[in-house]
Design a protein around this motif. Sequence first.
Motif, PDB file in Angstrom:
ATOM      1  N   ALA A  34       0.837  -1.195   0.000  1.00 50.38           N
ATOM      2  CA  ALA A  34       0.000   0.000   0.000  1.00 50.38           C
ATOM      3  C   ALA A  34       0.873   1.246   0.000  1.00 50.38           C
ATOM      4  O   ALA A  34       1.941   1.273   0.613  1.00 50.38           O
ATOM      5  N   PHE A  35       0.385   2.278  -0.678  1.00 49.52           N
ATOM      6  CA  PHE A  35       1.083   3.560  -0.762  1.00 49.52           C
ATOM      7  C   PHE A  35       0.263   4.609  -0.034  1.00 49.52           C
ATOM      8  O   PHE A  35      -0.966   4.679  -0.200  1.00 49.52           O
ATOM      9  N   TYR A  36       0.955   5.434   0.750  1.00 52.70           N
ATOM     10  CA  TYR A  36       0.315   6.409   1.631  1.00 52.70           C
ATOM     11  C   TYR A  36       0.867   7.810   1.384  1.00 52.70           C
ATOM     12  O   TYR A  36       2.050   7.974   1.092  1.00 52.70           O
ATOM     13  N   VAL A  37       0.024   8.789   1.572  1.00 49.22           N
ATOM     14  CA  VAL A  37       0.432  10.182   1.662  1.00 49.22           C
ATOM     15  C   VAL A  37      -0.320  10.767   2.846  1.00 49.22           C
ATOM     16  O   VAL A  37      -1.482  10.421   3.077  1.00 49.22           O
ATOM     17  N   SER A  38       0.351  11.589   3.615  1.00 44.96           N
ATOM     18  CA  SER A  38      -0.234  12.176   4.827  1.00 44.96           C
ATOM     19  C   SER A  38      -0.802  11.106   5.754  1.00 44.96           C
ATOM     20  O   SER A  38      -1.806  11.306   6.417  1.00 44.96           O
ATOM     21  N   GLY A  39      -0.177   9.920   5.745  1.00 44.07           N
ATOM     22  CA  GLY A  39      -0.583   8.843   6.634  1.00 44.07           C
ATOM     23  C   GLY A  39      -1.821   8.080   6.195  1.00 44.07           C
ATOM     24  O   GLY A  39      -2.331   7.254   6.936  1.00 44.07           O
ATOM     25  N   HIS A  40      -2.327   8.339   4.981  1.00 42.33           N
ATOM     26  CA  HIS A  40      -3.534   7.686   4.494  1.00 42.33           C
ATOM     27  C   HIS A  40      -3.290   7.039   3.137  1.00 42.33           C
ATOM     28  O   HIS A  40      -2.614   7.597   2.280  1.00 42.33           O
ATOM     29  N   MET A  41      -3.886   5.887   2.948  1.00 42.82           N
ATOM     30  CA  MET A  41      -3.681   5.082   1.755  1.00 42.82           C
ATOM     31  C   MET A  41      -4.362   5.720   0.538  1.00 42.82           C
ATOM     32  O   MET A  41      -5.493   6.174   0.630  1.00 42.82           O
ATOM     33  N   PHE A  42      -3.631   5.715  -0.608  1.00 46.90           N
ATOM     34  CA  PHE A  42      -4.255   6.181  -1.846  1.00 46.90           C
ATOM     35  C   PHE A  42      -4.290   5.111  -2.932  1.00 46.90           C
ATOM     36  O   PHE A  42      -5.085   5.202  -3.859  1.00 46.90           O
TER      37      PHE A  42
END
Length: 120
Positions: A34-42
């Motif tokens: 899984a890839f995250y930005v700002s601690g959330h999965m996109f």
Amino acid sequence: MNVEEFREFCLSLGDVTEKMPFGKFAARYDSILAFYVSGHMFCFIDINDFNYVDVKSTPERIEEFRRDYTSVGNPINQSLRHWIKLYFNGDIPLSVITDSVRNAYGIIKAKYAPKPRRKP
């Protein structure tokens, strides 16, 4: 595009982290990256079966994908309103898939980016 190229693409978007968080729920999900930005999965992929990407999206865009393409499916997380599975080797051009990943990144980044402080 192979797994490493996809991984490099996601990491190049900026401030992206990666994790393999689903194995703790079931061993069959050990290979989900899984890839995250700002601690959330996109978005996320299966590194052992690199045939699809599950991406965060809007309900309207998900409806468009389902209307315009046959190479779509239900995401692993079963959140059908905000996620969609896009298959790489079907009728969806790679450029549309990578644009969808960028869009997913943007959705999360905009929603969870730190808000600017107001001046007193």
